[in-house]
Design an enzyme around this catalytic site. Structure first.
Site: not given
Ligand code: AGP
Length: 607
Positions: A2, A28, A75, A101-102, A479, A483, A486, A502, A602
């Site tokens: 928070c 935050r 938060w 906060n915590g 993963e 990164k 994207e 393959h 996001k």
């Molecule tokens: C990851 O860097 C992306 N922002 C995206 O793939 C994300 O992981 C995906 O949209 C899932 O989001 P969520 O964890 O909020 O469900």
């Protein structure tokens, strides 16, 4: 995580400074807001759930008077966002207000003790016990300072708190343990806040409170004492030279970099989850005839990593499935014997919620892991766990991935214990190693950040990347690839290394960059073979390997070394960090904004 802010000023009303401060702390946490001021020995509190602007208007916060006050942007970790769970929280008499906060880990036992003494509680938060404990201590006539110090010594967990009271209306008390807190001084007054941005427009003269310290603030400045014994601490002021924009990122250029560097902290919080919910989810997982792990994007990669961990530790077969394919793939088979563990940092991802709806419709049991208290996922899950990463602003998920893997690993360990699949010695060994993960990540960041930045420079014109791993490192490689893809938009592929011969190996020619994730363990010998296959065809090899792994280093053009002794099944967290940093620096070198990559959001709340 928070945002908290407090101030005592000579000229003007505190409320304007407080709401401006909260605006700069909104990154935050932003699910509910609260403000308290003191005027003529009276406490005034206004709070509600919602964004800052909505609450300020709805509660007419700007009308609050008084030159001393505090504010909180929340938060949620305990108790869903609501007016009653918003901060400040009060004691029974209404003379003490507190923001926090915590996470207070032992709040349940403290609450029971207070209820026995006749205290009544209005919220579902952990925080509300603190002002009631202070009220209780004040009965022994030791004054606010003495009472607060006694209470702080009883709290377990993390806290940054600010306290206002009608008992001492010209002073603000604030203290910290783990959660950040900084004091500021100007000609017009004294300030405290979760970090510098909130107070930078009023002062750049600050003093950082350290763990286990409390400050008593007044118009004349502040005194700092140790919580443990009340002894005085001298702390000089430091001058801050950052711009405001830089400050909100705490000196980091982008939120993504800040969130990568925050991982040791978020991972430590991930080791403080509520026992009863960890046990509850473990019970459910143990009951399932089939266990499906479903999520999207990065969260899916944590599910994929978890499927290796559940198999290895708990001897439980789990089926990782991307949520957008859940209904097509398992829609006709999921049912009353199915446990569906859904993972989503936002808790609002459309595809994942759709999968959950379908599973529930067919009487499946849905469990959730999310970073967002009060999100839809928490309302549609039979039981859920909050992963405690704190808000993540950068679109590219970093600390939320590592927190999810940490949470899933703890579930697998508990299930292994419950099923007697691991001996007590093995369990203790894993427990010990799990607790070391935040430190290992800290070491990786400290030791490798510069080398990875140089690596990005070397590969900045690369037209294609191939990420490869074996076993659980397949999830780490996927993963890493996501990164890079994207935020740099460079075409990139990721495969289980054994699969490359393959098909994917056909794209290998001189200078194609192959990134290998190769921790020590059962897959090590195989990964050496895969590296040699790619190298023989001219690929440039970047390896993420264990410190001193000469065999891999000899075969690699570049190697990033990770501390020794990390079991392969715990490797995704420390081994993904160099890949996060590599992507970040490549994006910056290409002049792109890693925080706001094109075409992405996001939280993806649409089909
Ligand atoms: C990851 O860097 C992306 N922002 C995206 O793939 C994300 O992981 C995906 O949209 C899932 O989001 P969520 O964890 O909020 O469900």
């Amino acid at each position: 995580m928070c945002g908290i802010f407090g101030c005592i000023i000579r000229d003007g009303q505190a409320v304007k400074l407080i709401t401006d401060g909260l605006k700069r702390l909104e990154y935050r946490g932003y699910d509910s807001i609260g403000v308290a001021t003191l005027l003529d020995g009276e406490l005034h509190v206004r709070k509600d759930m919602g964004k800052l602007e909505e609450v300020v208007e709805g509660q007419r916060v700007n009308e609050m008077m008084g030159s001393i006050g505090m504010g909180h942007t929340r938060w949620a970790t305990h108790g869903a966002p609501s007016m009653v769970n918003a901060h400040p929280h009060m004691d029974g008499s209404g003379n003490i207000a507190l923001i926090h906060n915590g996470v207070i880990e032992n709040y349940m036992e403290l609450k029971e003790e207070l209820i026995e003494k006749g205290h009544t509680f209005v919220s579902r938060t952990d925080t509300e016990v603190i002002p009631h404990l202070i009220e209780e201590e004040l009965k022994s006539d030791i004054g606010m300072k003495g009472a607060i110090l006694r209470v702080l010594r009883r709290l377990k967990g993390s806290y940054a708190v600010v306290v206002l009271s009608t008992h001492e209306p010209n002073r603000i008390f604030c203290a910290r343990h783990e959660s950040p807190l900084v004091i500021g001084v100007s000609d017009n007054g004294t300030f405290c806040a979760s970090d510098v941005p909130a107070m930078l427009p009023y002062t750049n003269q600050v003093a950082y409170l350290r763990n286990g310290e409390m400050a008593v603030m007044s118009l004349d400045g502040y005194e700092i004492v140790k919580v443990i014994d009340g002894s005085a601490v001298e702390r000089d002021l430091e001058e801050i030279t950052w711009s405001l924009e830089m400050a909100e990122k705490q000196g980091y250029t982008h939120f993504m970099l800040k969130e990568i560097y925050e991982q040791p902290h978020s991972l430590r919080n991930g080791l403080r989850l509520q026992e009863q919910y960890l046990n509850l989810l473990t019970q459910f997982l143990d009951m399932g005839k089939e266990v499906l792990l479903t999520a999207a994007g990065t969260s899916y990669h944590s599910c994929l990593a978890a499927s290796y961990i559940f198999s290895k530790l708990s001897r439980l077969t789990t089926i990782p499935v991307v949520s957008s394919e859940f209904i097509e793939r398992y829609g006709s088979t999921v049912g009353i014997d199915s446990i569906v563990l859904a993972v989503s940092q936002s808790g609002e991802t459309y595809d994942t919620l759709k999968a959950i709806d379908h599973a529930r419709m067919r009487a499946g049991t849905v469990l959730g892991i999310t970073n967002t208290v009060g999100s839809t996922m928490t309302r549609v899950s039979r039981a859920y766990l909050i992963q405690q990463s704190g808000p993540e602003i950068g679109v590219a998920a970093t600390k939320t991935f590592t927190s999810q893997v940490m949470v899933l690993t703890q579930l697998a360990m508990r299930l292994a214990k419950q099923r007697g699949k691991l001996s007590q010695d093995e369990l203790d060994e894993y427990e010990k190693k799990l607790k070391l993960i935040p430190d290992w990540v800290e070491t990786v960041i400290e030791n490798s950040a510069e080398a990875i930045e140089a690596l990005a420079e070397k590969y900045q014109d690369e037209k294609l990347f191939l990420f490869l791993g074996r076993g659980i490192s397949t999830a780490t490689a996927l993963e890493g690839r996501l990164k890079l893809l994207e935020i740099t938009y460079v075409p990139s592929l990721a495969y289980p290394a054994g699969e490359s011969k393959h098909g994917p190996i056909s794209i290998i020619e001189d200078d194609v960059a192959c990134v290998f994730v190769c921790p020590r363990g059962e897959t090590h010998a195989h990964i050496i073979g895969s590296i040699m296959e790619m190298k023989a065809r001219g690929a440039r090899i970047i390896s993420i390997c264990e410190e001193g792994d000469e065999e891999v280093k000899r075969l690699s053009d570049d190697a990033i070394e990770i501390p020794k002794g990390i079991p392969e099944e715990l490797s995704p967290v420390p081994y993904v960090v160099p890949l996060q940093l590599l992507s970040y620096h490549l994006a910056v070198l290409k002049g792109l904004d890693p925080d706001m990559p094109r075409n992405l959001a996001k939280s993806v709340t649409v089909p």
